[in-house]
Structures are given as C-alpha cells and as structure tokens.
Write a protein that holds these residues in place. Structure first.
Motif, PDB file in Angstrom:
ATOM      1  N   SER A 165       0.839  -1.191   0.000  1.00 39.68           N
ATOM      2  CA  SER A 165       0.000   0.000   0.000  1.00 39.68           C
ATOM      3  C   SER A 165       0.879   1.247   0.000  1.00 39.68           C
ATOM      4  CB  SER A 165      -0.914   0.011   1.235  1.00 39.68           C
ATOM      5  OG  SER A 165      -0.131   0.020   2.413  1.00 39.68           O
ATOM      6  N   ARG A 199      -3.753   1.132  -5.696  1.00 42.16           N
ATOM      7  CA  ARG A 199      -4.143  -0.040  -4.922  1.00 42.16           C
ATOM      8  C   ARG A 199      -5.264   0.327  -3.958  1.00 42.16           C
ATOM      9  NH1 ARG A 199      -3.227  -2.035   0.152  1.00 42.16           N
ATOM     10  NH2 ARG A 199      -2.766  -4.262   0.443  1.00 42.16           N
ATOM     11  N   GLN A 202      -6.043  -5.495  -0.621  1.00 37.80           N
ATOM     12  CA  GLN A 202      -5.477  -6.813  -0.938  1.00 37.80           C
ATOM     13  C   GLN A 202      -6.257  -7.871  -0.175  1.00 37.80           C
ATOM     14  OE1 GLN A 202      -1.882  -7.146  -2.395  1.00 37.80           O
ATOM     15  NE2 GLN A 202      -2.342  -9.290  -2.699  1.00 37.80           N
ATOM     16  N   VAL A 207      -5.272  -8.543  -5.558  1.00 34.52           N
ATOM     17  CA  VAL A 207      -5.278  -7.133  -5.191  1.00 34.52           C
ATOM     18  C   VAL A 207      -6.271  -6.386  -6.076  1.00 34.52           C
ATOM     19  CG1 VAL A 207      -3.324  -6.628  -6.733  1.00 34.52           C
ATOM     20  CG2 VAL A 207      -3.848  -5.075  -4.869  1.00 34.52           C
ATOM     21  N   LEU A 209      -7.479  -2.978  -7.776  1.00 29.42           N
ATOM     22  CA  LEU A 209      -6.836  -1.766  -8.269  1.00 29.42           C
ATOM     23  C   LEU A 209      -7.834  -0.848  -8.963  1.00 29.42           C
ATOM     24  CD1 LEU A 209      -3.791  -3.537  -9.963  1.00 29.42           C
ATOM     25  CD2 LEU A 209      -3.748  -2.380  -7.741  1.00 29.42           C
TER      26      LEU A 209
END
Length: 348
Positions: A165, A199, A202, A207, A209
C-alpha cells in the motif's frame, strides 16, 4: 524572463591547446544573442567543435565553480584573452567576463542544457527489466470489473500478486526482448507503459486496483510494477565515459530501423560496462557489405563517424541514449564508442 542554464566561462580549458582552432569552430561567431528555446548544447555548438565538452571548459577554471544563467536577449561575446579564446557576456552596453556569480531564478524558468522534455516523454512510456524471467514473480492483471476483457481510466482491475500500500503503480505490456546477437545473452526486456493504477485493497493474493490513467486498454496478463522514477539525473552533464566503450545501437524503440537527431536509441552496453547518465558516445555508421571480386568473400568496409549520442537512462546490460547530432541517417547495428576528445579524459 526565461533563462538558460549555461556553463560557458572563460575558455581556460583550451590553455593546454597550442592554438584557438583546436577548440573553436572555424565559423565560431564573434557575438551570439541567446534566443528563447536555446539549450546549452545548442549555444556551445556555435562556438565549440565538440559542444559536449562545455562542462570541461568551466570545470578546469578555478574561478568558475557553478554554471551561469544566461537569459534570452543576452549576447555571448568571443574575444582574445592573452592568446586564447575567452567568452564574455553582454548585458545592456557593457561586456563583462563570466564569473562564479550566480543569478538566482526559480528552477522552472531555467532552460535545460539538452532537450529534457523529449527524454521525459520517452521515459513515461518505456522501461526495461534486466531479467525477463523475473516477470513470472511479479503481479499481473487477471480480470477487469464486470468481467471486462479490457479496461480504461476509472475502471476497477484485479491483479494477482503482492502489492504494498502507498506506492504508485504502473501497468505494462511486454515489448521487445533484447538479445546479444554474438553471444545469445538476454540483455533485457522492454516494457511499454499502458497506464497507472491505485491499490485499493489486498485479499489473499488478489489485489483490487483502480485505474487512474490509461494510454491504451489494459488487458489480462499485463504486468503491474511500482512506477520507475522519471526524474532525470541532476548531474546529467555531457562527458566522455571513464572506461572504454565499444558497443552497438541495438534498436530504435518504436519498431523502426533508422534514427535521426533527437531520437532515442537502445544501446547494447549498460551499467556493467561502465556507462552512466550523461556519457557521450560517438556513433560510427557501419560500412557497406561487399563481395570480394576475386574470392566472393563477404567483406565489411570500414565505417565512418556519423553522430553523437548522450546516455540518459542506464540498466545493467543496456541503456537508452538520445541522438544529439547526426550527419547522416543512423541505423540499428551502427557502432558506438568513446568520442574523440581535446579536453576530456577518455578517448585521447
């Protein structure tokens, strides 16, 4: 007022030369008025046979510790300084010798010594991975939101891999794989920028995005990497390499074979060979290949000097350079090597 950062001072670097014509161009003007849009290289090229040597001119002068700021409208004057050339600066009606004095202006107003915008634009879209096999361990796009095949700015993406992050990420597509023709060694893989992402979160190895910018549609299997620094070296000053360089133009990014002035080329030499940002290399055009009239054997004729390239981004096994001068069309396969030098340390 727009300013140009220029390191032209009294030319004491030529004190070691027996005469003016060793350092000066035959057609060097007695006066030149700086124009808006000039670069340091442009101005030096009006006076010096080898414009890339301007840092040596002021570096060896103990009275000049920093470059000077010369403004559009100022006039550079060439005059005799006890038998060797000196450069003066005319502001108004008075001619004064350049001194270590620095006129301070906001950095944004200073003109770069070379066309940096061309380089910044290129670096926005290109980067190199030294070891292509390492891509298998990097994060990659596995899906778009709502099962979209392609995605653009404002869309959500899903990638597989670990992304920290707080960092800024780019999305890249595999480009040209560079290989040394002589040894078969992989020199690197070029990546083409597709867009930028942020980002969100997660979950396990997936993850989430958000696409913040996209120059092309993002697709599955595109690679997600932390953005490479696009800042250019502040010490991006032209100078000869410290070691002997003998390499080739490996490619002209964009899929073409020929390059001219202010175009970027990929070289098959990099950090491990001693290259660094700011190094200037001479480009030698490959000689024509002919057949021996008696034996039929293929022969390569000697090459000829055809230009200068300045390295601006270096990787382990290859580098990017900007063509600063080209007297003829340059081509993939042309040789690059240390430039001839009147003042510099290498190439003598």
């Amino acid at each position: 007022m727009l300013a140009v950062s220029v390191a032209l001072g009294t030319a004491s670097a030529w004190a070691q030369a027996p005469s003016w014509d060793r350092g000066l161009r035959d057609e060097a003007p007695e006066r030149y008025t700086v124009a808006r849009g000039d670069t340091l290289w442009d101005i030096a090229g009006r006076f010096l046979r080898h414009p890339w040597q301007w840092p040596d001119v002021w570096r060896v002068n103990p009275q000049i510790e920093d470059p000077h700021l010369i403004y559009p409208g100022d006039t550079i004057v060439l005059y005799d300084c006890d038998g060797r050339p000196c450069l003066g600066l005319e502001r108004g009606q008075n001619v004064v010798r350049l001194s270590p004095e620095v006129r301070r202006i906001p950095p944004r107003e200073a003109i770069a010594p070379i066309p940096l915008e061309t380089i910044r634009h290129f670096l926005r879209d290109h980067r190199v991975v030294d070891d292509p096999e390492s891509l298998e361990e990097l994060a990659y796009v596995v899906a778009g939101d709502d099962r979209r095949i392609v995605s653009g700015a404002g869309d959500r993406l899903y990638a597989r891999g670990e992304l920290a992050s707080g960092a800024r990420y780019g999305v890249y597509r595999r480009g040209e794989r560079y290989v040394d023709e002589a040894t078969g060694e992989v020199l690197g893989l070029e990546l083409e920028s597709i867009g930028e992402v942020r980002r969100e979160r997660q979950e396990a190895d997936i993850v989430v995005l958000e696409v913040t910018a996209a120059s092309r549609e993002i697709r599955d299997d595109d690679i997600v990497l932390p953005l490479e620094s696009r800042e250019l070296e502040r010490e991006l000053l032209p100078r000869p390499p410290d070691s002997e360089i003998d390499g080739r133009i490996l490619a002209v990014p964009g899929g073409v074979r020929f390059a001219g002035r202010l175009q970027v080329v990929t070289l098959d030499r990099g950090r491990r060979d001693g290259l660094a940002p700011g190094h200037v290399l001479a480009v030698e055009q490959r000689g024509e290949q002919v057949a021996d009239p008696r034996t039929g054997e293929a022969l390569r004729l000697p090459g000829s000097e055809a230009g200068l390239a300045m390295v601006f981004r270096v990787y382990d096994k290859l580098s990017y350079a900007l063509i600063m001068r080209a007297t003829r069309s340059l081509e993939v396969g042309d040789r690059v090597h240390n430039p001839a030098s009147l003042v510099g340390r290498a190439g003598r």
